[in-house]
Design an enzyme around this catalytic site. Structure first.
Site, PDB file in Angstrom:
ATOM      1  N   ASP A  10       0.854  -1.185   0.000  1.00  0.00           N
ATOM      2  CA  ASP A  10       0.000   0.000   0.000  1.00  0.00           C
ATOM      3  C   ASP A  10       0.893   1.239   0.000  1.00  0.00           C
ATOM      4  O   ASP A  10       2.047   1.192   0.455  1.00  0.00           O
ATOM      5  CB  ASP A  10      -0.912   0.012   1.235  1.00  0.00           C
ATOM      6  CG  ASP A  10      -1.942   1.135   1.166  1.00  0.00           C
ATOM      7  OD1 ASP A  10      -2.656   1.223   0.138  1.00  0.00           O
ATOM      8  OD2 ASP A  10      -2.028   1.932   2.119  1.00  0.00           O
TER       9      ASP A  10
ATOM     10  N   GLU B 292       0.799   5.771   0.418  1.00  0.00           N
ATOM     11  CA  GLU B 292       0.115   7.042   0.659  1.00  0.00           C
ATOM     12  C   GLU B 292       0.810   8.077  -0.203  1.00  0.00           C
ATOM     13  O   GLU B 292       2.019   7.975  -0.463  1.00  0.00           O
ATOM     14  CB  GLU B 292       0.169   7.440   2.133  1.00  0.00           C
ATOM     15  CG  GLU B 292      -0.493   6.449   3.082  1.00  0.00           C
ATOM     16  CD  GLU B 292      -1.974   6.237   2.818  1.00  0.00           C
ATOM     17  OE1 GLU B 292      -2.610   7.149   2.248  1.00  0.00           O
ATOM     18  OE2 GLU B 292      -2.492   5.163   3.164  1.00  0.00           O
TER      19      GLU B 292
ATOM     20  N   HIS C  33      -5.439   6.532   7.401  1.00  0.00           N
ATOM     21  CA  HIS C  33      -4.800   5.589   6.500  1.00  0.00           C
ATOM     22  C   HIS C  33      -3.297   5.553   6.793  1.00  0.00           C
ATOM     23  O   HIS C  33      -2.661   6.588   6.978  1.00  0.00           O
ATOM     24  CB  HIS C  33      -5.008   6.010   5.042  1.00  0.00           C
ATOM     25  CG  HIS C  33      -6.418   5.859   4.585  1.00  0.00           C
ATOM     26  ND1 HIS C  33      -6.751   5.614   3.266  1.00  0.00           N
ATOM     27  CD2 HIS C  33      -7.591   5.905   5.258  1.00  0.00           C
ATOM     28  CE1 HIS C  33      -8.068   5.528   3.156  1.00  0.00           C
ATOM     29  NE2 HIS C  33      -8.595   5.709   4.366  1.00  0.00           N
TER      30      HIS C  33
ATOM     31  N   ASP D  41      -2.349  -0.640   6.606  1.00  0.00           N
ATOM     32  CA  ASP D  41      -3.333  -1.062   5.608  1.00  0.00           C
ATOM     33  C   ASP D  41      -2.876  -2.297   4.849  1.00  0.00           C
ATOM     34  O   ASP D  41      -3.692  -3.157   4.493  1.00  0.00           O
ATOM     35  CB  ASP D  41      -3.610   0.084   4.631  1.00  0.00           C
ATOM     36  CG  ASP D  41      -4.403   1.210   5.280  1.00  0.00           C
ATOM     37  OD1 ASP D  41      -4.761   1.073   6.468  1.00  0.00           O
ATOM     38  OD2 ASP D  41      -4.659   2.234   4.617  1.00  0.00           O
TER      39      ASP D  41
END
Length: 237
Positions: free
Chosen positions: A7, A9, A152, A157
């Site tokens: 994942d 960001e 998040h 995640d």
């Protein structure tokens, strides 16, 4: 089987307009078991994050100012994911950003580095059409505790996604017979002398024969006389 749950960001939603990755989280799974090996970086994107993005991940420009740039960690990242199967939720988004970062450094793209990319969002939409399929919804559906997910976070995640994926695909591995196991079983069967065994043959008694005939008649009636064995009976006789 080596899988990496990944994942990211980012500073915003569009890599093509200059948005960059600010966090990468990777969780390794070997043969459907977490190995305990993770990879996690906060990154200095060399630009400011959009206000709406900060509301999602909580990573401010001040926090990221002293973090390494992607160029400083790319070797470790490439080594960690090379040859693995990537599992990503909404894969097009993350892969687009990763390919942008790798391209800026003239590195191999994700499809060159990894064997396959599995998009769990696509999987979820096929399994749960018309329902919410974000990570929080899937955690609720499959009983994964996400109480620590206030904002998040890439590593958090990725770990949640790994747990969700195992539950989404539960039992799938039991349908696959490894080639080595199959060949071993074949050799074992060939080495057994079946002539050494006397297998008893138990004939049905009159009551069992009658019950069987009644069941067959009911099935034939229910199908309107279209049962397969009717056509086969003359050939057998």
């Amino acid at each position: 089987m080596r899988q990496i749950f990944l994942d990211t960001e980012t500073t915003g939603l569009n890599a093509e307009s200059g948005d960059r990755i600010i966090e990468i989280g990777c969780v390794e799974m070997l043969n459907r078991r977490l190995s305990g090996r993770n990879l996690h970086f906060y990154l200095n994107p060399e630009r400011s994050s959009h206000e709406d993005a900060v509301k999602v991940h909580g990573l401010t420009d001040e926090f990221l100012a002293d973090k390494p740039k992607f160029a400083e960690i790319v070797a470790d990242f490439v080594e960690f994911i090379r040859g693995a199967e990537l599992v990503i939720h909404n894969a097009a988004f993350d892969v687009g950003f990763l390919n942008n970062e790798l391209g800026l450094l003239q590195q191999e793209s994700i499809d060159q580095l990894c064997g396959e990319v599995i998009d769990t969002l696509r999987m979820a939409r096929e399994m749960r059409p018309g329902k919410k399929n974000n990570l929080n919804a899937l955690c609720a559906e499959f009983g994964v505790d996400n109480s620590g997910r206030q904002v998040h976070g890439a590593l958090l995640d990725a770990g949640l996604l790994a747990e969700v994926y195992i539950r989404m695909t539960r039992g799938q591995d039991s349908l696959v017979i490894d080639e080595v196991e199959a060949s071993t079983a074949e050799v074992a069967l060939e080495s057994v002398d079946l002539s050494a065994f006397t297998l008893p043959v138990i004939a049905a008694d009159a009551a069992e024969v009658q019950a069987h005939a009644a069941l067959i008649a009911e099935l034939d009636q229910a199908s309107g006389g279209k049962t397969v064995w009717k056509a086969a009976e003359p050939a057998v006789a």
